[in-house]
Motif scaffolding. Sequence first.
Motif, PDB file in Angstrom:
ATOM      1  N   CYS A  36     -22.788   2.101 -12.813  1.00  6.72           N
ATOM      2  CA  CYS A  36     -22.881   0.721 -13.311  1.00  6.72           C
ATOM      3  C   CYS A  36     -23.951   0.593 -14.396  1.00  6.72           C
ATOM      4  CB  CYS A  36     -23.171  -0.243 -12.159  1.00  6.72           C
ATOM      5  SG  CYS A  36     -21.790  -0.440 -11.018  1.00  6.72           S
ATOM      6  N   SER A  46     -23.799   4.806  -2.722  1.00  5.30           N
ATOM      7  CA  SER A  46     -24.106   3.554  -3.412  1.00  5.30           C
ATOM      8  C   SER A  46     -25.012   3.795  -4.609  1.00  5.30           C
ATOM      9  CB  SER A  46     -24.763   2.568  -2.444  1.00  5.30           C
ATOM     10  OG  SER A  46     -23.867   2.254  -1.407  1.00  5.30           O
ATOM     11  N   VAL A  88     -22.856   5.055  -7.481  1.00 11.75           N
ATOM     12  CA  VAL A  88     -22.121   3.960  -8.128  1.00 11.75           C
ATOM     13  C   VAL A  88     -23.075   3.079  -8.928  1.00 11.75           C
ATOM     14  CG1 VAL A  88     -20.638   1.941  -7.756  1.00 11.75           C
ATOM     15  CG2 VAL A  88     -20.262   4.025  -6.454  1.00 11.75           C
ATOM     16  N   THR A  89     -24.292   2.902  -8.433  1.00 18.14           N
ATOM     17  CA  THR A  89     -25.291   2.142  -9.185  1.00 18.14           C
ATOM     18  C   THR A  89     -25.568   2.830 -10.517  1.00 18.14           C
ATOM     19  OG1 THR A  89     -26.296   1.289  -7.158  1.00 18.14           O
ATOM     20  CG2 THR A  89     -27.660   1.256  -9.149  1.00 18.14           C
ATOM     21  N   ASP A 114     -22.144  -6.282  -9.668  1.00 19.01           N
ATOM     22  CA  ASP A 114     -22.294  -4.901  -9.222  1.00 19.01           C
ATOM     23  C   ASP A 114     -22.883  -4.849  -7.817  1.00 19.01           C
ATOM     24  OD1 ASP A 114     -21.355  -4.229 -11.729  1.00 19.01           O
ATOM     25  OD2 ASP A 114     -23.297  -3.543 -12.495  1.00 19.01           O
ATOM     26  N   ILE A 156     -21.275  -3.047  -4.612  1.00 17.66           N
ATOM     27  CA  ILE A 156     -21.939  -1.845  -4.092  1.00 17.66           C
ATOM     28  C   ILE A 156     -22.450  -2.066  -2.670  1.00 17.66           C
ATOM     29  CG2 ILE A 156     -23.919  -0.297  -4.396  1.00 17.66           C
ATOM     30  CD1 ILE A 156     -23.548  -0.817  -7.484  1.00 17.66           C
TER      31      ILE A 156
END
Length: 148
Positions: free
Chosen positions: A43, A36, A39-40, A65, A69
Amino acid sequence: MPNIIRIIQLILPWISIIFLPKKSFKLYLPVSLFASLLVTGMCLLAVPYKWWVVKGGWKVKLLNDGSFILGPFLVGTLWIFHLTFGNLKRYLGLNLIMDILFSFPLSYLFQKLRLFKLVNFRPKHIFFSFITFALVIYGYQLLIKRIK
């Protein structure tokens, strides 16, 4: 409509957690949080590089987002590791299926529903990013297992 989708996207995956063994939750939560975090980061990079845009400003982008997430991505990672860890072929196969689904039909659907619009990023970029993340987090989980 987008807010309803965000709420469903956040809550629905967490309902499935009641079926996940407590041991798996504890075992795979660190790798899911690490995924996560990756992916953050993606983003966050999406803003200066205009990989995708979300109508409504930074607050809406944060909601968008965050719901993805903390919902399907985090919970999905827990489930994928629960179902496949220890069998790399199965892990890669399931990730391949999930990443294709998200990168192509779901990203098109989410754009039609006006959750986001891809600008300098294409579905193939999402796919290759997520496959790369899958390899990195599998290695991370192997490292955690070796340390314990």
